[in-house]
Design an enzyme around this catalytic site. Sequence first.
Site, mmCIF file in Angstrom:
data_model
loop_
_atom_site.group_PDB
_atom_site.id
_atom_site.type_symbol
_atom_site.label_atom_id
_atom_site.label_comp_id
_atom_site.label_asym_id
_atom_site.label_seq_id
_atom_site.Cartn_x
_atom_site.Cartn_y
_atom_site.Cartn_z
ATOM 1 N N PHE A 140 0.864 -1.186 0.000
ATOM 2 C CA PHE A 140 0.000 0.000 0.000
ATOM 3 C C PHE A 140 0.896 1.229 0.000
ATOM 4 O O PHE A 140 1.636 1.474 0.947
ATOM 5 C CB PHE A 140 -0.945 0.041 1.209
ATOM 6 C CG PHE A 140 -1.932 1.174 1.080
ATOM 7 C CD1 PHE A 140 -3.074 1.029 0.292
ATOM 8 C CD2 PHE A 140 -1.706 2.399 1.691
ATOM 9 C CE1 PHE A 140 -3.975 2.082 0.125
ATOM 10 C CE2 PHE A 140 -2.604 3.451 1.530
ATOM 11 C CZ PHE A 140 -3.739 3.293 0.754
ATOM 12 N N ASP A 226 9.369 2.556 2.081
ATOM 13 C CA ASP A 226 8.178 3.360 2.384
ATOM 14 C C ASP A 226 7.906 3.198 3.873
ATOM 15 O O ASP A 226 7.282 2.229 4.310
ATOM 16 C CB ASP A 226 6.996 2.882 1.543
ATOM 17 C CG ASP A 226 5.728 3.690 1.856
ATOM 18 O OD1 ASP A 226 5.715 4.402 2.883
ATOM 19 O OD2 ASP A 226 4.755 3.608 1.079
ATOM 20 N N LYS A 255 2.558 10.864 7.624
ATOM 21 C CA LYS A 255 1.736 10.617 8.808
ATOM 22 C C LYS A 255 2.238 11.342 10.075
ATOM 23 O O LYS A 255 1.912 12.488 10.301
ATOM 24 C CB LYS A 255 1.592 9.112 9.038
ATOM 25 C CG LYS A 255 0.837 8.415 7.881
ATOM 26 C CD LYS A 255 0.468 6.995 8.229
ATOM 27 C CE LYS A 255 -0.111 6.238 7.057
ATOM 28 N NZ LYS A 255 -1.552 6.191 7.000
HETATM 29 C C1 LIG Z 1 2.964 2.626 3.768
HETATM 30 C C2 LIG Z 1 2.083 3.723 3.275
HETATM 31 N N1 LIG Z 1 2.467 4.449 2.219
HETATM 32 C C3 LIG Z 1 1.711 5.445 1.744
HETATM 33 C C4 LIG Z 1 0.500 5.769 2.325
HETATM 34 C C5 LIG Z 1 -0.336 6.884 1.757
HETATM 35 O O1 LIG Z 1 -0.330 7.982 2.602
HETATM 36 P P1 LIG Z 1 -1.439 9.131 2.408
HETATM 37 O O2 LIG Z 1 -2.756 8.538 2.788
HETATM 38 O O3 LIG Z 1 -0.984 10.231 3.319
HETATM 39 O O4 LIG Z 1 -1.396 9.538 0.968
HETATM 40 C C6 LIG Z 1 0.071 5.039 3.438
HETATM 41 C C7 LIG Z 1 -1.221 5.333 4.075
HETATM 42 O O5 LIG Z 1 -1.793 4.562 4.805
HETATM 43 C C8 LIG Z 1 0.872 3.990 3.925
HETATM 44 O O6 LIG Z 1 0.505 3.252 4.974
#
Ligand SMILES: Cc1ncc(COP(=O)(O)O)c(C=O)c1O
Length: 413
Positions: A140, A226, A255
């Site tokens: 994700f 990530d 976050k």
């Molecule tokens: C690992 C990871 N990358 C990217 C994102 C995307 O972040 P955003 O919702 O701020 O675009 C998330 C969101 O849950 C995430 O858990």
Amino acid sequence: MDTESAITLENKYGSFNYAPLPVVLSKGRGVYLWDLEGKRYLDFMSGFSAVSQGHCHPRIVRAIQKQAAQLAMVSRGLYSDQMGPFAKFATELFGFERILMMNTGAEAFETAVKMARKWGYEKKNVYPGSAQIVTCIDNFHGRTTGAVAASSHEGHHRDFGPLQSGFNLIPFDDLIALESALSNPSVVAFIVEPIQGEAGVNVPSEGYLRKAFELCRSKKVLFIADEIQTGIGRTGKLLACFHENFRPDVVLLGKALSGGTFPISAVLADENVISVLQPGDHGSTFGGSPFACHVAHESLKVILEENLTENAEKMGNLFRETIQSFHLPLVKLVRGRGLLNAISFDFGGDLGAGNRMCIALKEVGLLAKTCRPHIIRFAPPLVINQEQMQEGLEVIKRVIHTFRSDSNVFGPL
Ligand SMILES: Cc1ncc(COP(=O)(O)O)c(C=O)c1O
């Protein structure tokens, strides 16, 4: 306004892209949230792991007020007095040479994709237009068109095509698959979550991340972690990759970088990688504003000065050990690191049982949500103390003990 009218209003005028639990929150402090009727809840969601510093942390609230009153916005078309000090602090803290600021996590992912492709053309002599990026099944990385093109989740990209090409999906936690994917000389990057959060807190085998990093090194491929969900202390280290004693080539943060107050994200890398992006190649109106830099600076200081990373490690161990010691019915396994945890249940084929269990938890004062129909994620703010964790564990125990997966019936609580 009461709960019913707030839900009615949102359901009438809002959009349908989420399925919230039937609770309307109006106040938060630390690990607690309150609904419109004044009922208190333990927050074991932390705004999808964003509110690591706790709700309305007084230092972060003061930083917001101070910088909003001083200077919130100049674009990156001008210098501000906040960017330099924050960039120095953050790069030194995580051990990188440079930082590029964006807003949402998905934008950090998009930035990394662009940067990796350009790096591939300029530094690896990949044939123009042919760069490939390896990602993992069940990843994700957000909801932009690029992030969904990199996703294996049918529901994330079905109906949103035509999809961007250039992503090669391999199984997570599989070094043989990675080695085979990296044999393609057009591969410029491997983008991976150190723990797959949204997929149900999938923790890879010990040594996988480090070996994957070494494989990437040997093939001149960027290892991009990530850490939007796992980073900034959540798993009991400042970065989850630090559990395996290596520093990725590129790290994505988001976050908790703002204490969950508003979207701030960042890409950390060294000069030789980040410098491929030159003026005009990439940008964002709000990314790196003085407001964002000041709030991110304070949010990171709170993590350090309140020892929240160490607390995440301690409280996470307590969570997993205690859940295991309960020997609860329906619980297949509990897994996670630090305060990013999940319980996987055996509900048979009942796809609604997880959601009903979350409603039962809400009824007795704890907020958590499924990330897969049979998996509930538990990720409280890192400020949670032992007493609050015990309170949460008791609630979880009572609800699971009395839950009937086949009938929506709960015993006495
Ligand atoms: C690992 C990871 N990358 C990217 C994102 C995307 O972040 P955003 O919702 O701020 O675009 C998330 C969101 O849950 C995430 O858990």
